[in-house]
Scaffold this motif. Structure first.
Motif, PDB file in Angstrom:
ATOM      1  N   THR A   1      -5.010  -0.074  -0.928  1.00 42.78           N
ATOM      2  CA  THR A   1      -5.594  -1.162   0.648  1.00 42.78           C
ATOM      3  C   THR A   1      -5.857  -0.799   2.056  1.00 42.78           C
ATOM      4  O   THR A   1      -5.383  -2.012   2.859  1.00 42.78           O
ATOM      5  CB  THR A   1      -5.362  -2.280  -0.298  1.00 42.78           C
ATOM      6  N   ARG A   2      -4.877   0.406   1.812  1.00 42.45           N
ATOM      7  CA  ARG A   2      -4.477   0.652   3.361  1.00 42.45           C
ATOM      8  C   ARG A   2      -5.653   0.761   4.035  1.00 42.45           C
ATOM      9  O   ARG A   2      -5.069  -0.301   5.720  1.00 42.45           O
ATOM     10  CB  ARG A   2      -3.910   1.978   3.322  1.00 42.45           C
TER      11      ARG A   2
ATOM     12  N   LEU B   1      -6.083  -0.171  -6.916  1.00 41.78           N
ATOM     13  CA  LEU B   1      -6.056  -1.364  -6.453  1.00 41.78           C
ATOM     14  C   LEU B   1      -5.825  -2.735  -8.310  1.00 41.78           C
ATOM     15  O   LEU B   1      -5.227  -3.514  -8.352  1.00 41.78           O
ATOM     16  CB  LEU B   1      -6.078  -1.987  -5.419  1.00 41.78           C
TER      17      LEU B   1
ATOM     18  N   SER C   1       1.121  -5.241   2.117  1.00 42.04           N
ATOM     19  CA  SER C   1       0.173  -5.340   1.368  1.00 42.04           C
ATOM     20  C   SER C   1      -0.722  -6.242   2.308  1.00 42.04           C
ATOM     21  O   SER C   1      -1.151  -7.225   1.392  1.00 42.04           O
ATOM     22  CB  SER C   1       0.563  -5.383  -0.439  1.00 42.04           C
TER      23      SER C   1
ATOM     24  N   HIS D   1      -0.338  -0.463  -3.695  1.00 40.47           N
ATOM     25  CA  HIS D   1      -0.810  -2.189  -3.309  1.00 40.47           C
ATOM     26  C   HIS D   1       0.622  -2.722  -4.117  1.00 40.47           C
ATOM     27  O   HIS D   1       0.903  -3.455  -3.685  1.00 40.47           O
ATOM     28  CB  HIS D   1      -1.748  -2.535  -3.211  1.00 40.47           C
TER      29      HIS D   1
ATOM     30  N   ALA E   1       3.100  -1.586   4.048  1.00 38.24           N
ATOM     31  CA  ALA E   1       1.867  -1.291   3.512  1.00 38.24           C
ATOM     32  C   ALA E   1       2.206   0.032   3.029  1.00 38.24           C
ATOM     33  O   ALA E   1       3.385   1.064   3.303  1.00 38.24           O
ATOM     34  CB  ALA E   1       0.315  -1.143   4.173  1.00 38.24           C
TER      35      ALA E   1
ATOM     36  N   SER F   1      -1.159   3.678  -0.836  1.00 37.50           N
ATOM     37  CA  SER F   1      -2.540   2.306  -0.809  1.00 37.50           C
ATOM     38  C   SER F   1      -3.558   2.575  -0.732  1.00 37.50           C
ATOM     39  O   SER F   1      -4.127   2.986   0.472  1.00 37.50           O
ATOM     40  CB  SER F   1      -1.348   0.999  -0.143  1.00 37.50           C
TER      41      SER F   1
END
Length: 181
Positions: A127-128, A72, A13, A154, A121, A125
């Motif tokens: 945040t990927r 997130l 992550s 995440h 990851a 997510s």
């Protein structure tokens, strides 16, 4: 990125804090970069007078946190403030530090990584995009892999047992291959 003594590199992550401080999460604040830099510079000026300006407060109710726009932030609120909160921990940082934080970016030197690289990851997510971007820029290694944890966000990669166990198995396989004595 610069230490040749490191034999293999793995992330779980990955979070590019410099990019997020500069551009906003998912590049949502690109139009306010100069405004936020000016605020940081002003805060640095006030620090000379002993007035330290802190930002990052999360004074939300649980109901407000559930309505945050990104997983997130929603998951992070409950993880860092409710289930895994440390009594001395805050999200606060000095506003003036944005001048330095905005200038740093993990992607800037990804090409310097020459060691085997594993980036893990969650496949869903939000945040990927940071992991996807970083691994593309890791052109200095021919041995790189992105490993996606199916169904994971995440924050869930930190503590949900089925995700943590899957990640640990992948890390054991990766480091077992490259850190043989």
């Amino acid at each position: 990125q610069k230490d040749p003594r490191i034999k293999a590199v793995a992330t779980i992550s990955m979070f590019n804090s410099g990019r997020v401080r500069r551009n906003g999460f998912q590049d949502s604040q690109m139009d306010t970069i100069q405004q936020r830099l000016a605020q940081a510079a002003e805060a640095r000026t006030f620090e000379k007078e002993g007035d330290v300006r802190l930002v990052g407060a999360m004074n939300l109710t649980d109901e407000q946190a559930k309505k945050l726009p990104f997983a997130l932030y929603r998951d992070g609120f409950f993880y860092y403030f409710r289930t895994h909160a440390h009594p001395n921990s805050t999200f606060l940082y000095t506003q003036s530090s944005l001048m330095d934080l905005m200038n740093w970016d993990v992607d800037d030197h990804m090409a310097m990584i020459h060691q085997p690289l594993l980036m893990i990851a969650g496949d869903v997510s939000d945040t990927r995009y940071m992991t996807d971007n970083a691994i593309k820029k890791a052109t200095g290694t021919k041995d790189k892999e992105i490993y996606l944890v199916k169904g994971a966000q995440h924050i869930e990669t930190y503590w949900v047992p089925k995700y943590v166990n899957e990640e640990a198995a992948k890390l054991q396989e990766f480091f077992g291959k490259y850190l043989k004595t």
